[in-house]
Motif scaffolding. Structure first.
Motif, PDB file in Angstrom:
ATOM      1  N   ILE A  36       0.534  -2.958 -10.613  1.00  0.00           N
ATOM      2  CA  ILE A  36      -0.788  -2.347 -10.456  1.00  0.00           C
ATOM      3  C   ILE A  36      -1.128  -1.515 -11.687  1.00  0.00           C
ATOM      4  O   ILE A  36      -2.243  -1.588 -12.217  1.00  0.00           O
ATOM      5  CB  ILE A  36      -0.838  -1.472  -9.185  1.00  0.00           C
ATOM      6  CG1 ILE A  36      -0.743  -2.340  -7.930  1.00  0.00           C
ATOM      7  CG2 ILE A  36      -2.136  -0.652  -9.147  1.00  0.00           C
ATOM      8  CD1 ILE A  36      -0.492  -1.553  -6.656  1.00  0.00           C
ATOM      9  N   ALA A  37      -0.173  -0.722 -12.154  1.00  0.00           N
ATOM     10  CA  ALA A  37      -0.411   0.115 -13.333  1.00  0.00           C
ATOM     11  C   ALA A  37      -0.726  -0.737 -14.554  1.00  0.00           C
ATOM     12  O   ALA A  37      -1.630  -0.413 -15.334  1.00  0.00           O
ATOM     13  CB  ALA A  37       0.814   1.001 -13.598  1.00  0.00           C
ATOM     14  N   ARG A  55     -10.718  -3.198  -6.597  1.00  0.00           N
ATOM     15  CA  ARG A  55     -10.590  -4.567  -6.101  1.00  0.00           C
ATOM     16  C   ARG A  55     -10.152  -5.522  -7.220  1.00  0.00           C
ATOM     17  O   ARG A  55      -9.281  -6.364  -7.032  1.00  0.00           O
ATOM     18  CB  ARG A  55     -11.916  -5.024  -5.495  1.00  0.00           C
ATOM     19  CG  ARG A  55     -11.844  -6.382  -4.806  1.00  0.00           C
ATOM     20  CD  ARG A  55     -13.187  -6.731  -4.189  1.00  0.00           C
ATOM     21  NE  ARG A  55     -13.555  -5.774  -3.177  1.00  0.00           N
ATOM     22  CZ  ARG A  55     -13.129  -5.802  -1.918  1.00  0.00           C
ATOM     23  NH1 ARG A  55     -12.297  -6.758  -1.532  1.00  0.00           N
ATOM     24  NH2 ARG A  55     -13.518  -4.897  -1.045  1.00  0.00           N
ATOM     25  N   ALA A  56     -10.774  -5.376  -8.404  1.00  0.00           N
ATOM     26  CA  ALA A  56     -10.421  -6.242  -9.527  1.00  0.00           C
ATOM     27  C   ALA A  56      -8.997  -5.959 -10.000  1.00  0.00           C
ATOM     28  O   ALA A  56      -8.251  -6.876 -10.358  1.00  0.00           O
ATOM     29  CB  ALA A  56     -11.409  -6.045 -10.670  1.00  0.00           C
ATOM     30  N   ALA A  65      -6.070  -4.459  -2.085  1.00  0.00           N
ATOM     31  CA  ALA A  65      -6.689  -3.250  -2.642  1.00  0.00           C
ATOM     32  C   ALA A  65      -6.183  -1.989  -1.952  1.00  0.00           C
ATOM     33  O   ALA A  65      -6.113  -0.923  -2.572  1.00  0.00           O
ATOM     34  CB  ALA A  65      -8.212  -3.345  -2.534  1.00  0.00           C
ATOM     35  N   ALA A  66      -5.821  -2.103  -0.672  1.00  0.00           N
ATOM     36  CA  ALA A  66      -5.317  -0.935   0.055  1.00  0.00           C
ATOM     37  C   ALA A  66      -4.009  -0.433  -0.548  1.00  0.00           C
ATOM     38  O   ALA A  66      -3.711   0.767  -0.486  1.00  0.00           O
ATOM     39  CB  ALA A  66      -5.113  -1.283   1.528  1.00  0.00           C
ATOM     40  N   LEU A  67      -3.241  -1.340  -1.136  1.00  0.00           N
ATOM     41  CA  LEU A  67      -1.976  -0.937  -1.742  1.00  0.00           C
ATOM     42  C   LEU A  67      -2.209  -0.111  -3.005  1.00  0.00           C
ATOM     43  O   LEU A  67      -1.434   0.798  -3.317  1.00  0.00           O
ATOM     44  CB  LEU A  67      -1.127  -2.166  -2.064  1.00  0.00           C
ATOM     45  CG  LEU A  67       0.345  -1.919  -2.407  1.00  0.00           C
ATOM     46  CD1 LEU A  67       1.053  -1.214  -1.273  1.00  0.00           C
ATOM     47  CD2 LEU A  67       1.045  -3.232  -2.729  1.00  0.00           C
ATOM     48  N   PHE A  71      -0.711   3.729  -3.420  1.00  0.00           N
ATOM     49  CA  PHE A  71       0.133   4.221  -4.506  1.00  0.00           C
ATOM     50  C   PHE A  71      -0.555   5.281  -5.358  1.00  0.00           C
ATOM     51  O   PHE A  71       0.085   6.228  -5.822  1.00  0.00           O
ATOM     52  CB  PHE A  71       0.555   3.064  -5.415  1.00  0.00           C
ATOM     53  CG  PHE A  71       1.691   2.241  -4.885  1.00  0.00           C
ATOM     54  CD1 PHE A  71       2.881   2.839  -4.495  1.00  0.00           C
ATOM     55  CD2 PHE A  71       1.585   0.861  -4.791  1.00  0.00           C
ATOM     56  CE1 PHE A  71       3.942   2.080  -4.020  1.00  0.00           C
ATOM     57  CE2 PHE A  71       2.640   0.090  -4.322  1.00  0.00           C
ATOM     58  CZ  PHE A  71       3.817   0.709  -3.929  1.00  0.00           C
ATOM     59  N   PHE A  72      -1.857   5.122  -5.598  1.00  0.00           N
ATOM     60  CA  PHE A  72      -2.520   5.962  -6.607  1.00  0.00           C
ATOM     61  C   PHE A  72      -3.687   6.799  -6.092  1.00  0.00           C
ATOM     62  O   PHE A  72      -4.167   7.678  -6.802  1.00  0.00           O
ATOM     63  CB  PHE A  72      -3.039   5.076  -7.750  1.00  0.00           C
ATOM     64  CG  PHE A  72      -1.944   4.390  -8.519  1.00  0.00           C
ATOM     65  CD1 PHE A  72      -1.274   5.046  -9.543  1.00  0.00           C
ATOM     66  CD2 PHE A  72      -1.580   3.088  -8.224  1.00  0.00           C
ATOM     67  CE1 PHE A  72      -0.260   4.424 -10.250  1.00  0.00           C
ATOM     68  CE2 PHE A  72      -0.570   2.450  -8.927  1.00  0.00           C
ATOM     69  CZ  PHE A  72       0.090   3.117  -9.943  1.00  0.00           C
TER      70      PHE A  72
END
Length: 214
Positions: A36-37, A55-56, A65-67, A71-72
């Motif tokens: 993700i990062a 989302r992108a 997207a919920a993940l 995390f962030f």
């Protein structure tokens, strides 16, 4: 009625090994956060803060997207964490101050050019510059943080005085070079070697850091 051999009167359970797994990565996947990062840095670098979306970013990382939110948190929190140009300030300060103060401008120029040519750092810095170019509030936040955490401590330890002004002048060079070379892509700058860029930039940075600015 006698049941045929092998039948029990109940449906047999499938062996666990034949149950089809759900597609996609599990929320607890050890590399999901890093993926993700990485996706976020690329999205911020190519799209800027305003156009990049959670989302992108999630789609590029291959997660829900919920993940990303798990995390962030918010997009702003994600941006602050992954596009952070002053996160290793202590090491950078030590590197800049290690040596003759008459060559600190050259050391800063070298550090900057090398960072902009290193893929991972380049993504972070260019993402920051792209965002700063179109969002005044974000630009102010980034500039103030970078100046206060890195540049002002360096100027103060060099003993030149007027640390906030000197830091702001240095920031103008850093942002200008990054924008012209890596966002706009001016050919003479993109084709120049690291040594050529360092030689051209170092005298200006030297004056801003310790020279006469009156």
């Amino acid at each position: 009625m006698t049941q045929p051999a092998g039948e029990t009167g109940h449906r047999e359970r499938r062996p666990a090994s034949t149950v089809r797994a759900r597609p996609g990565r599990r929320p607890g996947h050890s590399s999901a956060r890093e993926e993700i990062a990485r996706a976020a840095r690329e999205q911020f670098a190519t799209e800027g803060y305003d156009r990049a979306s959670l989302r992108a970013i999630a789609a590029q990382a291959g997660v829900d997207a919920a993940l990303v939110a798990y995390f962030f948190g918010s997009k702003r929190q994600l941006f602050d964490e992954v596009v952070h140009i002053s996160s290793d300030s202590p090491a950078l300060i030590a590197r800049l101050l290690d040596g003759d103060s008459k060559r600190v401008g050259e050391r800063l120029a070298r550090l900057l050019i090398e960072a902009l040519d290193e893929q991972d750092r380049q993504q972070r810095i260019v993402g920051t510059i792209r965002t700063a170019a179109v969002e005044a509030d974000t630009a102010r936040m980034i500039g103030d943080k970078f100046a206060s955490e890195l540049l002002e401590p360096v100027v103060s330890q060099l003993g030149a005085g007027q640390a906030p002004l000197r830091a702001a002048l240095v920031m103008s060079q850093i942002l200008g070079l990054g924008l012209a070379r890596h966002v706009i892509g001016l050919e003479d700058l993109t084709s120049a070697s690291q040594d050529e860029l360092v030689a051209a930039l170092a005298p200006t940075l030297q004056r801003y850091l310790v020279g006469d600015i009156t």
